[in-house]
Design an enzyme around this catalytic site. Structure first.
Site, mmCIF file in Angstrom:
data_model
loop_
_atom_site.group_PDB
_atom_site.id
_atom_site.type_symbol
_atom_site.label_atom_id
_atom_site.label_comp_id
_atom_site.label_asym_id
_atom_site.label_seq_id
_atom_site.Cartn_x
_atom_site.Cartn_y
_atom_site.Cartn_z
ATOM 1 N N CYS A 1 0.976 -1.012 -0.053
ATOM 2 C CA CYS A 1 0.079 -0.007 0.162
ATOM 3 C C CYS A 1 0.861 1.498 0.015
ATOM 4 O O CYS A 1 1.869 1.372 0.977
ATOM 5 C CB CYS A 1 -0.782 0.036 1.159
ATOM 6 N N ARG B 1 -13.401 1.433 -12.419
ATOM 7 C CA ARG B 1 -13.759 1.960 -11.175
ATOM 8 C C ARG B 1 -13.137 3.498 -10.880
ATOM 9 O O ARG B 1 -13.956 4.195 -10.542
ATOM 10 C CB ARG B 1 -13.145 0.940 -10.387
HETATM 11 N N1 LIG Z 1 -7.048 -0.982 2.433
HETATM 12 C C1 LIG Z 1 -6.409 -0.048 1.899
HETATM 13 O O1 LIG Z 1 -5.482 0.636 2.761
HETATM 14 C C2 LIG Z 1 -6.376 0.090 0.705
HETATM 15 C C3 LIG Z 1 -6.805 -0.779 -0.309
HETATM 16 N N2 LIG Z 1 -7.115 -0.563 -1.822
HETATM 17 C C4 LIG Z 1 -7.440 -1.654 -2.501
HETATM 18 O O2 LIG Z 1 -7.228 -1.241 -3.831
HETATM 19 C C5 LIG Z 1 -8.657 -1.491 -4.638
HETATM 20 C C6 LIG Z 1 -9.387 0.016 -4.879
HETATM 21 O O3 LIG Z 1 -9.782 0.650 -3.774
HETATM 22 P P1 LIG Z 1 -10.359 2.032 -3.928
HETATM 23 O O4 LIG Z 1 -9.480 2.950 -4.682
HETATM 24 O O5 LIG Z 1 -10.600 2.460 -2.538
HETATM 25 O O6 LIG Z 1 -11.572 1.617 -4.498
HETATM 26 P P2 LIG Z 1 -12.922 2.234 -4.756
HETATM 27 O O7 LIG Z 1 -13.891 1.681 -5.600
HETATM 28 O O8 LIG Z 1 -13.778 2.657 -3.507
HETATM 29 O O9 LIG Z 1 -12.832 3.874 -5.236
HETATM 30 C C7 LIG Z 1 -12.174 4.158 -6.441
HETATM 31 C C8 LIG Z 1 -12.781 5.701 -6.685
HETATM 32 O O10 LIG Z 1 -14.106 5.694 -7.152
HETATM 33 C C9 LIG Z 1 -15.157 6.169 -6.426
HETATM 34 N N3 LIG Z 1 -16.392 5.638 -6.229
HETATM 35 C C10 LIG Z 1 -16.541 4.535 -5.448
HETATM 36 N N4 LIG Z 1 -17.588 4.044 -5.644
HETATM 37 C C11 LIG Z 1 -18.448 4.982 -6.481
HETATM 38 C C12 LIG Z 1 -19.684 5.023 -6.879
HETATM 39 N N5 LIG Z 1 -20.403 4.200 -6.468
HETATM 40 N N6 LIG Z 1 -19.926 6.247 -7.627
HETATM 41 C C13 LIG Z 1 -19.026 7.012 -8.009
HETATM 42 N N7 LIG Z 1 -17.756 7.081 -7.461
HETATM 43 C C14 LIG Z 1 -17.461 5.965 -6.722
HETATM 44 C C15 LIG Z 1 -14.195 6.493 -4.977
HETATM 45 O O11 LIG Z 1 -14.816 7.678 -4.365
HETATM 46 C C16 LIG Z 1 -12.912 6.712 -5.682
HETATM 47 O O12 LIG Z 1 -12.513 8.114 -6.198
HETATM 48 C C17 LIG Z 1 -9.367 -2.439 -3.466
HETATM 49 O O13 LIG Z 1 -9.272 -3.437 -3.623
HETATM 50 C C18 LIG Z 1 -8.955 -1.828 -2.283
HETATM 51 O O14 LIG Z 1 -8.871 -2.973 -1.405
HETATM 52 C C19 LIG Z 1 -6.402 0.673 -2.193
HETATM 53 C C20 LIG Z 1 -5.948 1.617 -1.599
HETATM 54 C C21 LIG Z 1 -5.937 1.562 0.174
HETATM 55 O O1 LIG Z 2 -3.129 1.033 -0.170
HETATM 56 C C1 LIG Z 2 -3.380 -0.102 -0.812
HETATM 57 N N1 LIG Z 2 -3.035 -0.055 -2.073
HETATM 58 C C2 LIG Z 2 -3.367 -1.161 -2.889
HETATM 59 O O2 LIG Z 2 -3.147 -1.087 -4.108
HETATM 60 C C3 LIG Z 2 -3.611 -2.184 -2.171
HETATM 61 N N2 LIG Z 2 -4.348 -3.525 -2.622
HETATM 62 C C4 LIG Z 2 -4.788 -3.954 -1.647
HETATM 63 N N3 LIG Z 2 -4.654 -3.234 -0.432
HETATM 64 C C5 LIG Z 2 -4.846 -3.739 0.854
HETATM 65 O O3 LIG Z 2 -3.674 -4.606 1.637
HETATM 66 C C6 LIG Z 2 -4.248 -5.744 1.994
HETATM 67 C C7 LIG Z 2 -3.209 -6.704 2.140
HETATM 68 O O4 LIG Z 2 -2.006 -6.304 2.882
HETATM 69 P P1 LIG Z 2 -0.709 -6.997 3.136
HETATM 70 O O5 LIG Z 2 -0.028 -7.543 1.933
HETATM 71 O O6 LIG Z 2 0.001 -6.394 4.227
HETATM 72 O O7 LIG Z 2 -1.419 -8.473 3.903
HETATM 73 C C8 LIG Z 2 -5.410 -5.886 1.260
HETATM 74 O O8 LIG Z 2 -6.247 -6.863 1.880
HETATM 75 C C9 LIG Z 2 -6.169 -4.532 1.194
HETATM 76 O O9 LIG Z 2 -6.910 -4.256 2.299
HETATM 77 C C10 LIG Z 2 -4.135 -2.392 -0.877
HETATM 78 N N4 LIG Z 2 -3.929 -1.159 -0.002
HETATM 79 K K LIG Z 3 2.133 0.729 3.701
#
Ligand SMILES: NC(=O)C1=CN([C@@H]2O[C@H](COP(=O)(O)OP(=O)(O)OC[C@H]3O[C@@H](n4cnc5c(N)ncnc54)[C@H](O)[C@@H]3O)[C@@H](O)[C@H]2O)C=CC1
Ligand SMILES: O=c1[nH]c(=O)c2[nH+]cn([C@@H]3O[C@H](COP(=O)(O)O)[C@@H](O)[C@H]3O)c2[nH]1
Ligand SMILES: [K+]
Length: 537
Positions: free
Chosen positions: A353, A450
């Protein structure tokens, strides 16, 4: 020292005697409760797993007596509190099957067309221990030479021969090592060109069973006939499965498997987004038999997600919904009140991340897990500690802070059940790819829409793409993790996850923060060189 000649009184050696038999619990309390650490109004820091250490308790049970049963959602219990992440380098059907057999659960990622994701879910639901439901088939026109090549890439030696070389078609025969070994290499130029139809054992001479049989019957027939492979066919002769004696030997038992109590099908979850099109995805996943959906977003407290949770709970009240991700109590409360059956906790702390760097948003994971779990517990909603777990000890800490289960990406990436092929690095290490779902690579593959389906012009990565080393099979790796987890709980003095979490609530679970030096001391140090072997089995 003060005064002259160092002769002042040392008050710390006051002679006042304490009767050790009169010591109270408070006199003996070491370390701090979680609420003292995380509730402190003066530190203003967030902590993560490595900042903390659990103090040992009293052991009055064996390590094999430790019970790891816990909750994935309100209605789904797990015997192994480990969940594989919905990432395209971690969880598709093979991984979900292996995770469920080992007592955890897998979440099929959503970087796939709807029909493909639904088919992956259906594969898990159709899985029957010992039955190979999609055996590699070959056509009768294939030559022995072509089969030799296939054998060297797939690693097994027996193949059903079907009319068109596909699964589900009419079974014509079986070709095994014994049949091909008979093809004499007198004239390799011509003999290896022999067609399989000439050397296979034709269906008329095969031992087969009709569909609907159970594993006991299949096992019995295999033993009596002394055969290695048993094709299962419909009354019309179409191939529906293959049973291999080697698999039956391996598949003896998975006592912890996460199964439906009545139909015995393995349980599986699948990820979805919050776009209008994701409602069709939910319908297709439900039709395929999915048991839970995980709404996949880094910031779950959005109006999009609230609407999605409410829509699912009103249209599919029996479907379990995991909402998230969240890291604060307010985010959690909002999603719980929309009807979430579990919450996924973690923002920007995963190994791949970059969200905290790019968006300046997130929270140190131990603080996030403790605070959200505390709130969610009041509603009876379990939470998943998602990301940042790189050892069995981190799982112990996640459960100690109130998580129902740990969701892991990197920890499980590189096992043989994950999607993707192995390859070798320049220094000869066996590797697999592992990437963030917000990495440019992953976004290009599927989640483009997305982000940029419409107006956005620049792709901002929130994750990286990399590699991890081969970890072998989930069927060895999960037992290593759970055994480590049991040792940790035994040291703490908690015989079950429930007991561990009651101890957390009552302040009996004691922690200390670790200084940078203490963290160094807790790792391997002072050696010229060493080799780390994780387990021996
Ligand atoms: N756990 C973590 O810290 C993180 C995880 N990820 C992973 O990366 C992937 C993508 O995550 P996100 O970028 O948060 O995806 P997301 O689909 O929630 O958001 C992407 C963009 O689309 C917008 N959006 C979402 N739903 C919408 C709707 N219904 N209508 C209009 N706009 C909408 C959001 O506001 C954002 O700008 C996921 O698999 C996530 O688990 C990504 C970043 C951090
Ligand atoms: O900031 C992020 N950018 C990404 O591209 C991304 N992809 C996955 N995930 C999140 O990270 C989790 C897995 O983390 P670990 O490898 O540490 O187990 C996953 O389970 C997610 O919650 C992301 N977070
Ligand atoms: K990190």
């Amino acid at each position: 020292m003060t005064g002259t000649n160092g002769a002042s009184k040392d008050r710390s050696r006051s002679p006042k005697k304490v009767d050790p038999t009169k010591l109270t619990e408070a006199d003996l309390a070491d370390g701090f409760s979680a609420s003292e650490i995380f509730g402190s109004k003066t530190t203003m820091s967030g902590y993560t797993y490595d900042d903390l250490i659990c103090l040992p308790g009293h052991i009055n049970f064996g390590v094999h007596d430790v019970l790891l049963g816990s909750r994935f959602t309100k209605k789904i219990a797990l015997k192994t509190p480990i969940v594989s992440s919905p990432m395209d380098t971690v969880t598709e059907s093979n991984m979900a099957i292996a995770m469920a057999l080992e007592g955890g659960i897998g979440v099929i990622h959503t970087n796939l067309p709807v029909e493909t994701q639904a088919a992956e879910v259906a594969r898990v639901k159709k899985y029957k221990a010992g039955f190979i439901l999609e055996p590699r088939c070959v056509p009768p026109t294939m030559t022995v030479e072509e089969l030799d090549k296939l054998k060297s890439t797939v690693g097994f030696t027996g193949f059903p021969v079907t009319e068109n070389g596909q699964m589900g078609a009419k079974l014509l025969g079986l070709v095994t090592k014994r049949d091909t070994d008979f093809v004499q290499d007198v004239n390799p130029m011509t003999d290896r060109k022999t067609r399989l139809s000439e050397i296979m054992t034709p269906t008329a001479n095969l031992v087969t069973l009709f569909e609907g049989c159970d594993l006991l019957e299949a096992n019995d027939v295999l033993q009596k006939s002394k055969k290695g492979k048993l094709p299962i066919v419909t009354r019309g002769g179409l191939l529906v499965a293959l049973v291999a004696r080697t698999d039956i030997k391996k598949n003896v038992d998975f006592p912890n498997a996460t199964k439906h109590p009545l139909n015995k099908e393995l349980l599986v979850a699948a990820a979805i987004g919050t776009r209008p099109a994701d409602r069709d995805r939910v319908k297709a996943l439900v039709a395929a038999g999915v048991d839970a959906v995980v709404i996949d977003s880094s910031q779950g407290d959005s109006v999009f997600q609230h609407e999605m949770v409410k829509w699912i709970k009103s249209n599919f009240p029996d479907l379990q919904v995991v909402a998230g991700n969240v890291v604060t109590k307010k985010q959690a409360k909002n999603l719980i009140e929309c009807g979430a059956d579990a919450l996924r906790v973690g923002m920007g702390i995963g190994s791949i991340c970059t969200t905290q760097e790019v968006c300046a948003c997130g929270r140190a994971q131990a603080s996030a897990v403790y605070n959200v779990a505390k709130l969610a517990r009041q509603y009876g909603v379990p939470i998943l500690a998602d990301g940042g777990i790189s050892s069995p000890g981190h799982i112990v800490k996640a459960l100690s802070l109130g998580a129902g289960a740990a969701m892991c990406g990197s920890l499980l990436a590189g096992t043989s059940e994950t999607p993707g092929e192995y390859f070798y690095s320049e220094d000869g290490k066996r590797l697999k790819r592992y990437r963030g779902m917000g990495s440019i690579d992953a976004m290009k593959k599927g989640s483009d829409d997305r982000y940029f389906g419409t107006a956005a012009v620049i792709k901002v990565a929130q994750g990286v793409s990399g590699t991890v080393q081969d970890k072998g099979s989930i069927h060895k790796y999960i037992p290593y993790l759970t055994q480590g987890l049991k040792h940790g709980m035994q040291d703490i003095g908690a015989q079950s996850v429930d007991q561990l979490q009651s101890m957390l609530q009552e302040g009996q679970l004691r922690f200390e923060l670790r200084s940078a030096a203490a963290q160094r001391e807790g790792g391997v140090h002072g050696l010229h060189s060493f080799e780390r072997k994780l387990f021996d089995s």
